[in-house]
Design a protein around this motif. Structure first.
Motif, mmCIF file in Angstrom:
data_model
loop_
_atom_site.group_PDB
_atom_site.id
_atom_site.type_symbol
_atom_site.label_atom_id
_atom_site.label_comp_id
_atom_site.label_asym_id
_atom_site.label_seq_id
_atom_site.Cartn_x
_atom_site.Cartn_y
_atom_site.Cartn_z
ATOM 1 N N GLY A 123 0.808 -1.207 0.000
ATOM 2 C CA GLY A 123 0.000 0.000 0.000
ATOM 3 C C GLY A 123 0.842 1.258 0.000
ATOM 4 O O GLY A 123 0.517 2.237 -0.696
ATOM 5 N N THR A 124 1.927 1.250 0.760
ATOM 6 C CA THR A 124 2.814 2.408 0.800
ATOM 7 C C THR A 124 3.451 2.644 -0.564
ATOM 8 O O THR A 124 3.481 3.775 -1.059
ATOM 9 N N VAL A 125 3.952 1.583 -1.180
ATOM 10 C CA VAL A 125 4.573 1.705 -2.508
ATOM 11 C C VAL A 125 3.552 2.215 -3.527
ATOM 12 O O VAL A 125 3.851 3.121 -4.318
ATOM 13 N N MET A 126 2.341 1.670 -3.474
ATOM 14 C CA MET A 126 1.309 2.076 -4.419
ATOM 15 C C MET A 126 0.926 3.550 -4.233
ATOM 16 O O MET A 126 0.843 4.299 -5.203
ATOM 17 N N THR A 127 0.704 3.969 -2.989
ATOM 18 C CA THR A 127 0.282 5.354 -2.768
ATOM 19 C C THR A 127 1.408 6.348 -3.040
ATOM 20 O O THR A 127 1.145 7.450 -3.518
ATOM 21 N N VAL A 128 2.645 5.970 -2.771
ATOM 22 C CA VAL A 128 3.770 6.853 -3.103
ATOM 23 C C VAL A 128 3.872 7.000 -4.622
ATOM 24 O O VAL A 128 4.086 8.100 -5.143
ATOM 25 N N ALA A 129 3.689 5.889 -5.342
ATOM 26 C CA ALA A 129 3.725 5.957 -6.808
ATOM 27 C C ALA A 129 2.603 6.841 -7.339
ATOM 28 O O ALA A 129 2.812 7.636 -8.263
ATOM 29 N N LEU A 130 1.418 6.724 -6.751
ATOM 30 C CA LEU A 130 0.303 7.565 -7.186
ATOM 31 C C LEU A 130 0.511 9.029 -6.803
ATOM 32 O O LEU A 130 0.162 9.929 -7.571
ATOM 33 N N ALA A 131 1.070 9.270 -5.631
ATOM 34 C CA ALA A 131 1.203 10.636 -5.127
ATOM 35 C C ALA A 131 2.317 11.419 -5.818
ATOM 36 O O ALA A 131 2.251 12.650 -5.880
#
Length: 78
Positions: A25-33
């Motif tokens: 989740g952290t990797v995904m949200t950092v990529a999106l952000a």
């Protein structure tokens, strides 16, 4: 050798699963952000930034839970 407390074994499995999901989740949200932010609306960018905080907190809590369960099971804590 460590003990085999079923509650601590269950807690360890939960902590390991939560740790994996938190990292993803952290990797995904950092990529999106950050790198993918140009493709998102402003509300989606805000949600991605908030999600980064939430998943990072989950990562920390699940890691501490993992350490506690390992210690109570008598296993090495690294």
């Amino acid at each position: 050798m460590g003990t085999t407390d079923p509650l601590m074994e269950q807690l360890l499995r939960f902590a390991n699963t939560a740790l994996l999901l938190s990292v993803l989740g952290t990797v995904m949200t950092v990529a999106l952000a950050y790198p993918l932010a140009d493709w998102l609306t402003l509300p989606a960018q805000i949600a991605a930034h908030i999600g980064t905080l939430v998943f990072a907190t989950g990562l920390k809590l699940s890691y501490v839970t993992r350490l506690i369960s390992l210690k109570n099971l008598g296993r090495p804590v690294h």
